[in-house]
Design an enzyme around this catalytic site. Structure first.
Site, PDB file in Angstrom:
ATOM      1  N   ARG A 240       0.840  -1.191   0.000  1.00 56.13           N
ATOM      2  CA  ARG A 240       0.000   0.000   0.000  1.00 56.13           C
ATOM      3  C   ARG A 240       0.876   1.243   0.000  1.00 56.13           C
ATOM      4  O   ARG A 240       1.862   1.341   0.732  1.00 56.13           O
ATOM      5  CB  ARG A 240      -0.917   0.031   1.244  1.00 56.13           C
ATOM      6  CG  ARG A 240      -2.100  -0.918   1.162  1.00 56.13           C
ATOM      7  CD  ARG A 240      -3.125  -0.455   0.142  1.00 56.13           C
ATOM      8  NE  ARG A 240      -4.274  -1.351   0.039  1.00 56.13           N
ATOM      9  CZ  ARG A 240      -4.369  -2.346  -0.832  1.00 56.13           C
ATOM     10  NH1 ARG A 240      -3.377  -2.599  -1.668  1.00 56.13           N
ATOM     11  NH2 ARG A 240      -5.468  -3.099  -0.873  1.00 56.13           N
ATOM     12  N   GLU A 269      -3.297   7.657  -5.978  1.00 54.64           N
ATOM     13  CA  GLU A 269      -3.340   6.934  -7.253  1.00 54.64           C
ATOM     14  C   GLU A 269      -4.632   7.252  -7.993  1.00 54.64           C
ATOM     15  O   GLU A 269      -5.706   7.126  -7.396  1.00 54.64           O
ATOM     16  CB  GLU A 269      -3.226   5.421  -6.999  1.00 54.64           C
ATOM     17  CG  GLU A 269      -1.912   5.025  -6.368  1.00 54.64           C
ATOM     18  CD  GLU A 269      -1.875   3.571  -5.925  1.00 54.64           C
ATOM     19  OE1 GLU A 269      -0.773   3.044  -5.708  1.00 54.64           O
ATOM     20  OE2 GLU A 269      -2.952   2.950  -5.778  1.00 54.64           O
ATOM     21  N   HIS A 290       0.761   0.192  -9.960  1.00 51.01           N
ATOM     22  CA  HIS A 290      -0.192  -0.603  -9.177  1.00 51.01           C
ATOM     23  C   HIS A 290      -0.717  -1.772 -10.012  1.00 51.01           C
ATOM     24  O   HIS A 290      -1.925  -2.030 -10.088  1.00 51.01           O
ATOM     25  CB  HIS A 290      -1.360   0.249  -8.683  1.00 51.01           C
ATOM     26  CG  HIS A 290      -2.015  -0.322  -7.458  1.00 51.01           C
ATOM     27  ND1 HIS A 290      -2.490   0.455  -6.435  1.00 51.01           N
ATOM     28  CD2 HIS A 290      -2.273  -1.609  -7.090  1.00 51.01           C
ATOM     29  CE1 HIS A 290      -3.015  -0.304  -5.491  1.00 51.01           C
ATOM     30  NE2 HIS A 290      -2.894  -1.570  -5.864  1.00 51.01           N
TER      31      HIS A 290
END
Length: 323
Positions: A240, A269, A290
């Site tokens: 994370r 993000e 990601h």
């Protein structure tokens, strides 16, 4: 009379997979994407009893405007986008996805580790600059390459993903030490050793993070932790954004405080253009968007489990409940 549930998938394009429809009577509405400010209106217009969201947040104020909502099925493991206390107070069940990325994320973790330890980015840049053609010998030196065998991997977090990462590490001949929030009675049987925070931080050749983002873990790696790491160490974060202080990491990489870092997550993000890590152009830093979780196989597993969760709840036997 059997209830017909009204299901709204707020961000269908966040998963690229075949989503089967639930086996019970329902009305299905899906949107490719939904901005945070659109969620309440879309759910309210459909009188949704079930909301599916991957990354669209639902706050306490949002939930207060959705009297029909009974289930929030999160199409991800992390549930920090949902006000869980408010959901529980209103009797809304929240479910999440578990252990779907046990192959893809550890593999991505090691893709980052190997690329950094073998200096792939630096050597590719050298080749593109024409340095190999100019070499006086058959090979090109210039960047130190290190084996994984015999080195130490330190894991913060030892859930399913941490455990799968440890298995790969042992196959490479690495020693694995682990710091976890809860006891690990089976660690020795897995071939790993439990260690305290300081030992993992200060003695590991590679540190990999596999923890959720909470108030206790936010910025767990900041300037004061980075200075205590080995100068030759790598820091990997496929967990994370927010676990690591991004400004402190950029400073550490620019100053040579640690040997390198591989990240798949950022605090915000998608990131703003001025994100300090987004702007780094260093051969010892790799940033991926990601994508560690997103293999074809993992996404299909995710959506299959998502519908399993919804069907289990509708049948009166909810599973993977977080609130």
């Amino acid at each position: 009379m059997t209830e017909i549930h009204r299901i709204v998938f707020l961000d269908r394009d966040s998963v690229i997979a075949n989503v089967r429809k639930p086996s019970f009577g329902h009305e299905w509405t899906e949107y490719d994407a939904t901005r945070a400010g659109e969620a309440v209106q879309r759910l309210r217009d459909a009188r949704a009893t079930i909301a599916i969201t991957n990354k669209v947040p639902l706050s306490a104020d949002d939930l207060a405007q959705l009297p029909d909502l009974k289930l929030i099925a999160v199409a991800a493991t992390g549930t920090n986008i949902i006000d869980l206390a408010a959901a529980q107070q209103r009797g809304i069940v929240v479910t999440n996805i578990r252990n779907y990325a046990v192959h893809t994320l550890p593999e991505h973790t090691f893709a980052l580790i190997l690329a950094l330890r073998r200096q792939l980015v630096a050597y590719r840049a050298d080749i593109e600059a024409g340095l190999w053609e100019q070499s006086e010998r058959f090979c090109l030196f210039g960047h130190p390459v290190s084996d994984l065998a015999g080195s130490r991997l330190g894991l913060f977090g030892y859930g399913a993903l941490g455990k799968a990462t440890a298995q790969i590490a042992r196959a490479f001949g690495m020693e694995v030490i682990v710091h976890n929030r809860s006891p690990l009675p089976d660690a020795a049987a897995d071939g790993v050793r439990v260690a305290d925070f300081d030992e993992v931080l200060e003695t590991s050749d590679v540190i990999s993070l596999h923890l959720p983002l909470t108030e206790q873990t936010r910025n767990m790696i900041s300037a004061k932790e980075l200075i205590r790491m080995k100068r030759s160490a790598l820091l990997i974060n496929t967990a994370r954004g927010g676990l690591v202080d991004e400004v402190a990491l950029a400073d550490a990489l620019n100053s040579g405080l640690i040997a390198g870092a591989g990240f798949d997550v950022l605090v915000t993000e998608p990131p703003p253009a001025d994100n300090v890590l987004l702007k780094l152009r260093l051969p010892n830093f790799i940033l991926t968007p990601h994508s560690a979780w997103a293999s074809t196989q993992a996404m299909q597993t995710l959506v299959d489990q998502l519908i399993d969760n919804i069907e289990a709840w509708a049948a009166g036997a909810p599973r993977n409940v977080v609130a």
